[in-house]
Design an enzyme around this catalytic site. Sequence first.
Site, PDB file in Angstrom:
ATOM      1  N   ALA A  88       0.801  -1.222   0.000  1.00  0.00           N
ATOM      2  CA  ALA A  88       0.000   0.000   0.000  1.00  0.00           C
ATOM      3  C   ALA A  88       0.835   1.273   0.000  1.00  0.00           C
ATOM      4  CB  ALA A  88      -0.927   0.001   1.208  1.00  0.00           C
ATOM      5  N   GLY A 117       6.668  -0.301  -3.326  1.00  0.00           N
ATOM      6  CA  GLY A 117       6.868  -1.524  -4.090  1.00  0.00           C
ATOM      7  C   GLY A 117       8.349  -1.758  -4.274  1.00  0.00           C
ATOM      8  N   ARG A 118       8.713  -2.988  -4.576  1.00  0.00           N
ATOM      9  CA  ARG A 118      10.130  -3.279  -4.814  1.00  0.00           C
ATOM     10  C   ARG A 118      10.259  -4.509  -5.690  1.00  0.00           C
ATOM     11  NH1 ARG A 118      10.750  -5.485   0.532  1.00  0.00           N
ATOM     12  NH2 ARG A 118       9.088  -7.017   0.778  1.00  0.00           N
ATOM     13  N   ALA A 143      -5.051  -7.247  -2.124  1.00  0.00           N
ATOM     14  CA  ALA A 143      -6.202  -7.937  -2.720  1.00  0.00           C
ATOM     15  C   ALA A 143      -7.318  -6.969  -3.091  1.00  0.00           C
ATOM     16  CB  ALA A 143      -6.725  -8.985  -1.737  1.00  0.00           C
ATOM     17  N   HIS A 160      -1.889 -12.634  -4.317  1.00  0.00           N
ATOM     18  CA  HIS A 160      -2.300 -11.920  -3.108  1.00  0.00           C
ATOM     19  C   HIS A 160      -1.112 -11.946  -2.161  1.00  0.00           C
ATOM     20  CE1 HIS A 160      -5.292 -11.587   0.516  1.00  0.00           C
ATOM     21  NE2 HIS A 160      -4.502 -10.542   0.388  1.00  0.00           N
ATOM     22  N   ASP A 161      -0.640 -10.780  -1.744  1.00  0.00           N
ATOM     23  CA  ASP A 161       0.616 -10.717  -0.995  1.00  0.00           C
ATOM     24  C   ASP A 161       0.590 -11.561   0.274  1.00  0.00           C
ATOM     25  OD1 ASP A 161      -1.152  -8.995   0.335  1.00  0.00           O
ATOM     26  OD2 ASP A 161       0.056  -7.198   0.008  1.00  0.00           O
ATOM     27  N   GLN A 177       1.323   4.000  10.588  1.00  0.00           N
ATOM     28  CA  GLN A 177       1.808   4.702   9.398  1.00  0.00           C
ATOM     29  C   GLN A 177       1.134   6.065   9.277  1.00  0.00           C
ATOM     30  OE1 GLN A 177       0.892   1.947   6.250  1.00  0.00           O
ATOM     31  NE2 GLN A 177       2.463   0.475   6.852  1.00  0.00           N
ATOM     32  N   GLY A 219       7.103  -7.216   7.351  1.00  0.00           N
ATOM     33  CA  GLY A 219       7.818  -6.048   7.856  1.00  0.00           C
ATOM     34  C   GLY A 219       7.495  -5.695   9.288  1.00  0.00           C
TER      35      GLY A 219
END
Length: 472
Positions: free
Chosen positions: A12, A15-16, A80, A237-238, A304, A403
């Site tokens: 969200a 990205g990498r 998702a 889906h992560d 966050q 993370g």
Amino acid sequence: MPKYSIAVDIGASSGRLILGYLEGSLLKLEEIHRFENKIVKKGDSFCWESDNLFQEIKNGLKKCKEMGIKPDSIGIDTWAVDFLLLDDNNLPLTEAVSYRDPRTDGLMEEVFELFSKERIYLETGIQFQKFNTIYQLYSIKKNNPEILEKAKSFLMIPDYFNYLLTGKKANEYTNASSTQLINAFTKKWDHQLLDVLGINREMFQEIKTPKTILGTLSEELVSELGFDLQVILPATHDTGSAVIAVPEEDESIYISSGTWSLIGVENYFPICVTKALDYNFTNEGGIDYQYRFLKNIMGLWMIQEVKRNYNDEYSFAKLVELAGEAKEFTSKVNVNDDRFLKPENMVEAIMNYCVETEQPIPSTPGEVAKCVFESLAESYQEAVTEIEEIFEKQFEKINVIGGGCQNEMLNQLIADVTKKEVYAGPVEATAIGNIAAQLMALGEISDIKEARCIVSKSFEVKKYVPAQHVKS
């Protein structure tokens, strides 16, 4: 020569591209490229910048060439539920609207008038959240029916990027299961549900499972990048990818900790019983048709936003430190309250909740952070209790992956409130699971059991025990 796989992991906020390969019995990772991701306002909608994200994927692949790396495969995972609809020229009909957009407000109840809540859960097994794909599509059907009439292809965000890479369309199973439109038992699109809602079933693609080799790059991309490679479906889906990287072989509860916290267990069949519905658990698809029986909790999104509200004056590590100093502050919030999904100001939302519930109001960054961390730990404990009630058994361990497992304060809080051993790691669980699926497809890893054995050997996992069990 080892096979080199690229995991494109887009969350969200960022990205990498991560390069992964086997060196003996160990999995090695190297970050190739990192980029920002954010929600932007386009017209009246909150959207993802899908064109920019795909350009960043290409930028990362170009870096590979500059570094002299020739990857054998690439796999993409994202969050998702979100999607794009393409017209008959394969062009998007709308922006990639975010699940945090308010367009679905109040629509769950309207859908229940057409197809009962109990029946939807019995057939799909998916947790009720107002932003699920089913309600996003119903919003379009209700407010912009002309868009659905023109739609020829439904592609979720990673499906769309895979189409841009290869020219081939498919809906990957683990992400498709999050739509609340897949039958949990047949593992196919639920045509009866789609028909009742008046959503064109023809725009949905064939469902493909993780480890499927979708194809190679389009001729245009080969010309642009200067090399070809295979596009392989991980669990797109992560969370599905992250769970592959859970290192414990024996039964344990996992928490995939990031912007969202996903807490649950792996299972070989969907649990669509009344108690699971009452507790709002989901049965999302996993690799090898395993089910991820879990609950979606608001997660570190809250901290966050707190960090952002304080103008990024404090790092995450500093907020943890300040929270540790706010020892006397005890107020907690319900992290799953909808007010925390996308408030104008997270700190004010937390303060207002405390006012409404007649609790002390946090007045410092440390008190706000402590409130978030302790509230998360309490919500995890509630979910653990519900899981053990449904399964009628006790789980001894909790694996925290992703993370968020770097937050030592939260890890210890989880151990303390659940009275269970907590194993934190690996940090890069999503990228690891993504790469593991690719290496299985390439024949470098035999199965999920071997993959987890490799993960256990390759990455640090830190143990936390409940405070009252520590000997002085």
